[in-house]
Design an enzyme around this catalytic site. Structure first.
Site, mmCIF file in Angstrom:
data_model
loop_
_atom_site.group_PDB
_atom_site.id
_atom_site.type_symbol
_atom_site.label_atom_id
_atom_site.label_comp_id
_atom_site.label_asym_id
_atom_site.label_seq_id
_atom_site.Cartn_x
_atom_site.Cartn_y
_atom_site.Cartn_z
ATOM 1 N N ASP A 209 0.838 -1.200 0.000
ATOM 2 C CA ASP A 209 0.000 0.000 0.000
ATOM 3 C C ASP A 209 0.879 1.259 0.000
ATOM 4 O O ASP A 209 1.882 1.329 0.732
ATOM 5 C CB ASP A 209 -0.876 -0.047 1.263
ATOM 6 C CG ASP A 209 -1.974 0.995 1.251
ATOM 7 O OD1 ASP A 209 -2.783 0.995 0.320
ATOM 8 O OD2 ASP A 209 -2.016 1.814 2.198
ATOM 9 N N GLU A 274 1.832 -0.553 -4.837
ATOM 10 C CA GLU A 274 0.880 0.460 -5.275
ATOM 11 C C GLU A 274 1.693 1.754 -5.410
ATOM 12 O O GLU A 274 1.988 2.415 -4.413
ATOM 13 C CB GLU A 274 -0.238 0.650 -4.243
ATOM 14 C CG GLU A 274 -1.299 1.629 -4.742
ATOM 15 C CD GLU A 274 -2.033 2.391 -3.641
ATOM 16 O OE1 GLU A 274 -3.158 2.818 -3.878
ATOM 17 O OE2 GLU A 274 -1.472 2.590 -2.543
HETATM 18 C C1 NOJ Z 1 -4.510 2.888 -0.934
HETATM 19 C C2 NOJ Z 1 -5.635 1.946 -0.674
HETATM 20 O O1 NOJ Z 1 -5.942 1.238 -1.844
HETATM 21 C C3 NOJ Z 1 -6.781 2.770 -0.162
HETATM 22 O O2 NOJ Z 1 -7.970 2.034 -0.090
HETATM 23 C C4 NOJ Z 1 -6.392 3.341 1.170
HETATM 24 O O3 NOJ Z 1 -7.424 4.195 1.633
HETATM 25 C C5 NOJ Z 1 -5.102 4.148 1.073
HETATM 26 N N1 NOJ Z 1 -4.088 3.472 0.308
HETATM 27 C C6 NOJ Z 1 -4.530 4.422 2.438
HETATM 28 O O4 NOJ Z 1 -4.070 3.243 3.025
#
Ligand code: NOJ
Length: 554
Positions: A209, A274
């Protein structure tokens, strides 16, 4: 596992040629009637994913969490939230996935913890706490107020004052998600152990993440302002009014993944970040070279139906990194592509056309749960919106539309739960459910299955050299992949492809419209991607490159 996908026997990483599927755990399948998806429920549905033809499942965070950001605020990285099950349930889920030939990717959240994590509870006790430096603290600005101009992705400043100590702590998301200090070696060591914990339980990879956010500018400098946002109440408007050169994407962030790579490599596990950056050059820095195996390219999920811009973005990323990108047009953070692309049958058609294109690229195409049903966003009453983006920003709809329960069966609760779903939404009609579509031969579920089957049957689509041919149209892409030819006609008109002789045959088309052929040419329907097999050998320069020398509109 099909031949198209890597395996230990071949020495090729498992994710080569693989297709991923995102399970948003809260909304996938609820086994105990509490209205929240869980691992027991998800395990019972894994056979559907194997049938569909995916190779790997990414499961969103199921760790203990107070749920301010629905699981992305983790209070213990080595356990399962009781609402989602137990560690034994995870082991059973994982064992069943493996029996079905599915890899398991867990979602690790290293940028921030929950404010209820033990580390943060200790850190805020005093400035002398052994855990204080696990987080990012700063004195107020000389004039008072937050130390700099950084803003939260979810609206408001990225700093909250801790009254007791008189210092601010940094949070790129909610105040309940304090950011960790990744310049602290103890934090790095903690996460080494967390990764090992899950690797030893047999996971096959991690989705990381906010992978581009772990390090911040050590001097905490102000981000340059690019423009004035229209409204302070629009979180994204404010966020994108800054250039995020000091709070995100610091040059040395990649070093963290080099360390992680060394750690996960002996397990054969994958690191999939990500990395929410639009610039392909900055994106590509994270991938390969002993850092991440792959990273999500997240520009497409932000985009509406803009065929030329979509193709331009995909091609730009692909040119820079042809074999390691994780491709997605849908995930739990954005309105579904069917809705973004115009809704209904038209949105579904466009969505499958783009999904077909990205399924014919190297790297890992990912489907988001329900995408195989060709469905748009769920319908939620304004009072029932639960996403913090919606509840903190007046007028914002947030991300709930994409997070409504997976519709398995017709009827109340759609087979997701016997109780009341955590996110109340209108039940989906028969034709938008898995069970309903199974008996409709042309339903999206069968088209998506056929698409994944096509990628599997023709490994050249997922690996090897790819040449983008000149089409003369910004709304059309033609890619030669060995002996395969992928024609993405995203324009509103038929496009004629000159094929010459011998004829080429379609092995998959994203639309069922007739595809007229004449001697030496084929007409590809509007907003359609077609995959052709050609009689040309993959290992020669001869071949389908000459096939598209004209493109005509009628
Ligand atoms: C990316 C995640 O996909 C999202 O759902 C989340 O709110 C944020 N990162 C913060 O962790």
């Amino acid at each position: 596992m099909a031949d198209a996908v890597g395996s230990p026997q071949t020495g090729i990483p498992w994710w080569h040629g693989a297709v991923g599927y995102e399970i948003y755990i809260r909304s996938f399948a609820d086994s105990d009637g509490d209205g929240i998806g869980d691992l027991v429920g998800a395990r019972a549905r894994l056979a559907h994913l194997a049938w569909l033809g995916v190779d790997a499942v990414w499961v969103t965070p199921f760790f203990p969490s107070p749920g301010f950001d629905h699981g992305y605020d983790v209070s213990d990285y080595r356990d399962v939230d009781p609402r989602h099950g137990t560690l034994s349930d995870f082991d059973a889920f994982s064992a069943t996935a493996h029996d079905l030939g599915l890899k398991v990717v867990v979602d690790i959240v290293p940028n921030h913890t929950s404010h209820l994590h033990r580390w943060f509870a200790e850190a805020r006790k005093s400035r002398d706490s052994a855990f204080r430096d696990y987080y990012l603290w700063h004195d107020p600005a000389p004039t008072g107020g937050p130390p700099n101009n950084w803003v939260s992705h979810f609206g408001g400043p990225a700093w909250t004052l801790d009254e007791a100590s008189g210092q601010y702590y940094c949070h790129l998301f909610l105040p309940q998600q304090p950011d960790l200090n990744w310049r602290n070696e103890d934090v790095r060591a903690e996460f080494d152990e967390i990764l090992r914990f899950w690797l030893d339980r047999g996971v096959d990879g991690f989705r990381i993440d906010v992978a581009h956010g772990l390090l911040k500018d050590p001097l905490f400098r102000d981000n340059p302002r690019i423009r004035v946002a229209d409204s302070a109440a629009d979180n994204w408007g404010v966020f994108f009014s800054f250039e995020h050169c000091y709070d995100l994407d610091q040059d040395d962030t990649v070093d963290i993944y080099r360390r992680w790579h060394r750690l996960v490599e002996p397990y054969g596990a994958a690191l999939i970040g990500e990395v929410a950056l639009d610039d392909p050059v900055r994106m590509a820095r994270y991938i390969g070279g002993g850092a991440l195996d792959s990273a999500f390219f997240l520009q497409p999920p932000w985009m509406g139906w803009e065929p030329a811009a979509l193709l331009d973005a995909i091609r730009g990323m692909h040119d820079r990194e042809p074999n390691r990108v994780s491709w997605a047009i849908d995930n739990h953070d954005h309105s579904r592509s069917v809705t973004r692309f115009g809704g209904g049958a038209r949105g579904a058609r466009r969505s499958l056309a783009v999904t077909t294109l990205i399924s014919c690229l190297g790297g890992i195409p990912f489907l988001y749960q329900g995408q195989e049903l060709g469905i748009g966003d769920g319908t939620i009453a304004p009072d029932d919106l639960a996403d913090p983006i919606a509840t903190r920003n007046e007028g914002a709809l947030g991300r709930d539309g994409a997070r409504t329960p997976m519709p398995w069966e017709p009827g109340p609760g759609n087979g997701f739960t016997a109780g009341t779903p955590w996110l109340r939404a209108d039940d989906r009609p028969h034709a938008e459910t898995v069970a309903g579509q199974m008996s409709i031969p042309d339903a999206p579920i069968h088209q998506y299955r056929a698409l994944l089957g096509t990628r599997r049957a023709h490994p050249e689509l997922g690996a090897g050299p790819a040449a983008w041919l000149d089409t003369g149209s910004a709304e059309m892409a033609v890619i030669r992949r060995g002996s395969m030819l992928v024609v993405a006609n995203l324009s509103a008109d038929y496009a004629t492809i000159t094929t010459g002789s011998p004829p080429i045959s379609p092995v998959f088309s994203s639309a069922k419209d007739p595809m007229p052929t004449a001697a030496g040419s084929v007409r590809v329907p509007p907003e359609t991607t077609v995959v052709f097999a050609t009689p040309h050998r993959a290992d020669t320069q001869e071949g389908p490159a000459h096939l598209v020398d004209t493109e005509t509109r009628v």
